[in-house]
Design an enzyme around this catalytic site. Structure first.
Site, PDB file in Angstrom:
ATOM      1  N   HIS A 103      -9.199 -24.956  41.283  1.00  0.00           N
ATOM      2  CA  HIS A 103      -9.261 -25.408  39.993  1.00  0.00           C
ATOM      3  C   HIS A 103     -10.773 -25.299  39.401  1.00  0.00           C
ATOM      4  CE1 HIS A 103     -10.569 -28.890  42.727  1.00  0.00           C
ATOM      5  NE2 HIS A 103     -11.324 -29.086  41.658  1.00  0.00           N
ATOM      6  N   HIS A 129     -20.716 -26.126  40.077  1.00  0.00           N
ATOM      7  CA  HIS A 129     -19.299 -25.366  39.517  1.00  0.00           C
ATOM      8  C   HIS A 129     -19.404 -25.488  38.120  1.00  0.00           C
ATOM      9  CE1 HIS A 129     -18.386 -29.701  39.474  1.00  0.00           C
ATOM     10  NE2 HIS A 129     -17.636 -29.578  38.358  1.00  0.00           N
ATOM     11  N   HIS A 131     -16.859 -24.993  34.407  1.00  0.00           N
ATOM     12  CA  HIS A 131     -15.515 -25.479  33.598  1.00  0.00           C
ATOM     13  C   HIS A 131     -15.486 -24.334  32.344  1.00  0.00           C
ATOM     14  CE1 HIS A 131     -14.425 -28.882  35.902  1.00  0.00           C
ATOM     15  NE2 HIS A 131     -15.829 -29.351  35.875  1.00  0.00           N
ATOM     16  N   HIS A 148     -21.874 -27.776  35.933  1.00  0.00           N
ATOM     17  CA  HIS A 148     -22.248 -28.971  36.512  1.00  0.00           C
ATOM     18  C   HIS A 148     -22.925 -28.931  37.836  1.00  0.00           C
ATOM     19  CE1 HIS A 148     -18.400 -30.951  34.337  1.00  0.00           C
ATOM     20  NE2 HIS A 148     -19.543 -30.447  33.681  1.00  0.00           N
TER      21      HIS A 148
END
Length: 280
Positions: A103, A129, A131, A148
């Site tokens: 994800h 990570h 997004h 993040h």
């Protein structure tokens, strides 16, 4: 015997070609047939609006009152602090591993990569990570990417996340440095990186927002201290597409929708002349 030998040779050749072909199938395509615990597709039974129903341990995703992300703005700030005394970053180079979590793509530091001090407590950097698009918005605007940086105090229940926003533009220096590792995420789940310095993740503004929220993926644990930089950095279109290509198909757009504000406090740090306190 000759026929059996040729048949065995043919079977070995077919098996070898199969293994070669399978190795070249992107990770995003290998997820077919595997169980997906949650995804980001609106209207899907495992989409964001249903995360809190999938497991009892994920109930906060549905019933929590301090969920992240949220929309940020100067007008929503309940307190303005004209200094950066509460942003002391002390990072150092450390071995890291890049991982394809399905994800999102994560970079995990394997030792002491340094920390950030918040309210007198040291929170140690564990991983970062990405997004796409950004999860937090500023004045209602969501950007192309959000990074993040996840920190944790000696008490594993205490977490702090430093977030940076990006729009399409010049290449991002950190992503350029780890390009080979990121590219390998298309075909593998984990790869070792060279010594990586978290200080290369540039803090580019004297202005940031801070509030109490949650993790943005299940179990959506609350009590997370969020620090979101106001300045929007840049990432190249090619780098952004590579991040999307590496993850599973259901997570190419892996941003959780904005959550209710619920009258919580937002602190705006906005000094005019002072610089962030970086320590070696």
């Amino acid at each position: 015997m000759m026929f059996e030998s040729k048949q065995a040779h043919l079977q070995f050749l077919v098996f070898s070609l199969f293994l070669l072909y399978w190795h070249q199938i992107p990770i995003g395509d290998q997820v077919v047939g595997q169980e997906i615990q949650f995804d980001y597709r609106n209207g899907n039974e495992k989409g964001p609006e249903h995360w809190g129903e999938l497991k009892k341990e994920w109930a906060a995703c549905k019933y929590g009152k301090l969920q992240s992300p949220i929309d940020l703005s100067d007008d929503r700030a309940t307190k303005v602090i004209p200094s950066l005394e509460d942003l002391q970053m002390s990072y150092k180079p450390c071995n890291a591993t890049m991982k394809n979590e399905g994800h999102y793509i994560a970079m995990e530091w394997e030792g002491d990569a340094g920390s950030v001090k918040i309210n007198g407590t040291d929170y140690f950097l564990k991983q970062c990570h990405w997004h796409t698009p950004s999860e937090h918005s500023i004045n209602g605007i969501r950007y192309d990417l959000e990074l993040h940086m996840l920190h944790q105090s000696p008490d594993p229940n205490n977490k702090a996340v430093v977030a940076l926003l990006f729009k399409i533009g010049s290449p991002n220096p950190l992503l350029s440095k780890v390009h080979n590792g990121l590219e390998s995420m298309i075909f593998t789940k984990e790869t070792q990186l060279e010594l990586t310095d978290p200080s290369e993740i540039k803090w580019s503004s004297l202005k940031f927002y801070r509030y109490i929220g949650s993790l943005t993926t299940p179990p959506c644990t609350e009590g997370v201290i969020w620090t979101v930089n106001e300045m929007v950095n840049t990432v190249s279109k090619e780098q952004l597409e590579l991040l999307k290509q590496a993850v599973h198909d259901y997570a190419k757009m892996n941003a959780r929708p904005s959550q209710p504000f619920n009258d919580r406090d937002i602190i705006l740090y906005s000094p005019l002349l002072r610089q962030p306190v970086f320590q070696n």
